[in-house]
Design a protein around this motif. Structure first.
Motif, mmCIF file in Angstrom:
data_model
loop_
_atom_site.group_PDB
_atom_site.id
_atom_site.type_symbol
_atom_site.label_atom_id
_atom_site.label_comp_id
_atom_site.label_asym_id
_atom_site.label_seq_id
_atom_site.Cartn_x
_atom_site.Cartn_y
_atom_site.Cartn_z
ATOM 1 N N GLU A 28 -1.945 -3.087 -2.364
ATOM 2 C CA GLU A 28 -3.137 -2.401 -1.854
ATOM 3 C C GLU A 28 -2.898 -0.894 -1.785
ATOM 4 O O GLU A 28 -3.755 -0.100 -2.188
ATOM 5 C CB GLU A 28 -3.509 -2.941 -0.482
ATOM 6 N N GLU A 31 -2.962 0.681 -5.242
ATOM 7 C CA GLU A 31 -4.334 0.888 -5.712
ATOM 8 C C GLU A 31 -4.945 2.126 -5.054
ATOM 9 O O GLU A 31 -5.592 2.935 -5.719
ATOM 10 C CB GLU A 31 -5.193 -0.333 -5.406
ATOM 11 N N GLN A 32 -4.751 2.277 -3.754
ATOM 12 C CA GLN A 32 -5.278 3.433 -3.042
ATOM 13 C C GLN A 32 -4.643 4.722 -3.553
ATOM 14 O O GLN A 32 -5.322 5.749 -3.693
ATOM 15 C CB GLN A 32 -5.037 3.296 -1.537
#
Length: 95
Positions: A28, A31-32
């Motif tokens: 996550e 991706e950020q």
């Protein structure tokens, strides 16, 4: 009393779950990070482009920003001119 094998299996399961949880968090965050890096890149390019445009507009004069574009296009179509001692700006034929 709990056997050592049961305790070891419990701890192993807990550690495996923590590893999986951390891997999901890393995915996550990755991706950020990609999204944030893309935004940063766009902003840096925008700042560089605006600085270039504003610098060239200052050279050409604020009332004639199109002269900058015309001059740049014309400069690619012809060989560079040698340095002139009394340079007075872009050639008048394009302005």
């Amino acid at each position: 009393m709990v056997s050592w094998r049961d305790e070891l299996a419990r701890r192993e399961t807990a550690a495996a779950e923590q590893v999986e949880h951390l891997r999901r968090q890393i995915a996550e965050l990755t991706e950020q990070l990609v999204v944030a890096e893309q935004m940063l890149s766009k902003l840096v390019i925008t700042r560089e482009t605006m600085t270039e445009i504003l610098t060239e507009t200052d050279i050409a004069g604020p009332e004639f920003p199109e002269r900058v574009i015309e001059y740049r296009c014309a400069s690619y179509a012809r060989p560079p001119t040698p340095y002139r001692q009394n340079y007075s700006g872009p050639p008048s034929a394009i302005g």
